[in-house]
Design an enzyme around this catalytic site. Structure first.
Site, PDB file in Angstrom:
ATOM      1  N   GLU A 177      40.422  30.545  36.079  1.00 52.56           N
ATOM      2  CA  GLU A 177      39.098  31.070  36.427  1.00 52.56           C
ATOM      3  C   GLU A 177      38.483  30.308  37.596  1.00 52.56           C
ATOM      4  O   GLU A 177      37.892  30.911  38.495  1.00 52.56           O
ATOM      5  CB  GLU A 177      38.128  30.972  35.245  1.00 52.56           C
ATOM      6  CG  GLU A 177      38.573  31.682  33.997  1.00 52.56           C
ATOM      7  CD  GLU A 177      39.274  30.757  33.013  1.00 52.56           C
ATOM      8  OE1 GLU A 177      40.208  30.040  33.436  1.00 52.56           O
ATOM      9  OE2 GLU A 177      38.908  30.759  31.832  1.00 52.56           O
ATOM     10  N   CYS A 179      34.591  26.526  32.551  1.00 55.35           N
ATOM     11  CA  CYS A 179      34.698  27.790  33.277  1.00 55.35           C
ATOM     12  C   CYS A 179      33.480  28.673  33.027  1.00 55.35           C
ATOM     13  O   CYS A 179      32.996  29.347  33.940  1.00 55.35           O
ATOM     14  CB  CYS A 179      35.996  28.499  32.903  1.00 55.35           C
ATOM     15  SG  CYS A 179      37.462  27.605  33.467  1.00 55.35           S
ATOM     16  N   HIS A 216      41.723  25.365  36.461  1.00 55.39           N
ATOM     17  CA  HIS A 216      41.948  26.485  35.548  1.00 55.39           C
ATOM     18  C   HIS A 216      42.001  27.774  36.362  1.00 55.39           C
ATOM     19  O   HIS A 216      41.451  27.854  37.470  1.00 55.39           O
ATOM     20  CB  HIS A 216      40.819  26.591  34.526  1.00 55.39           C
ATOM     21  CG  HIS A 216      40.842  25.508  33.505  1.00 55.39           C
ATOM     22  ND1 HIS A 216      40.091  25.584  32.349  1.00 55.39           N
ATOM     23  CD2 HIS A 216      41.493  24.319  33.447  1.00 55.39           C
ATOM     24  CE1 HIS A 216      40.293  24.498  31.623  1.00 55.39           C
ATOM     25  NE2 HIS A 216      41.137  23.711  32.283  1.00 55.39           N
TER      26      HIS A 216
END
Length: 162
Positions: free
Chosen positions: A55, A86, A53
């Protein structure tokens, strides 16, 4: 407003994700002096990695930059509300502040579905500001999924005609 400037940068990163066929989410991490120390965009499809992801990539990049996994006195800007995974990484890395654009009512872990970042008893709390450039952040995602649905529909129609 400074939050909007950094969210624009995160949106630029989200567009890079979209260009390579990824879900358009971008993230940037700045230090207390407003220097970029890490950035990333979604790469789960490209890398076949569910943890890739925006992040997570930005956190890893910032850790490398600082040569420390603790990202004290930093701010993470991300175009979509962080998920549970995350949020956990944000807690472990000690990010001071999280600023996100669009809310995620299906998987958001900063207050929309669940609030992991403010869960009582957690050993670190991040300040959270949501809704910064929410329309722009939400629109890029909506348009991406709209195109995706149209592509799938066209592919299905094409396959039925053969």
């Amino acid at each position: 407003m400074l939050d909007e400037v950094w969210m624009q940068h995160a949106l630029m990163l989200a567009k890079k994700a979209e260009e390579i066929g990824e879900i358009p989410v971008g993230a940037v991490i700045v230090d207390k002096n407003n220097n970029i120390i890490g950035e990333g965009f979604n790469q789960s499809i490209l890398t076949h990695n569910p943890t890739a992801h925006a992040e997570m990539i930005a956190l890893a990049s910032a850790g490398e930059y600082l040569k420390n996994y603790r990202l004290i006195n930093t701010t993470l800007y991300v175009t979509l509300e962080p998920c549970i995974m995350c949020a956990g990484a944000i807690i472990h890395s000690r990010v001071k502040r999280v600023v996100y654009g669009a809310s995620d009512y299906k998987t958001g872990a900063a207050g929309s579905l669940i609030d992991v970042l403010a869960h009582q008893g957690i050993n670190h709390y991040a300040e959270v500001t949501g809704g910064v450039l929410a329309n722009e952040c939400g629109n890029i995602l909506s348009e991406f999924f709209k195109k995706r649905r149209l592509q799938k529909k066209a592919l299905k129609k094409c396959c039925q005609e053969v």
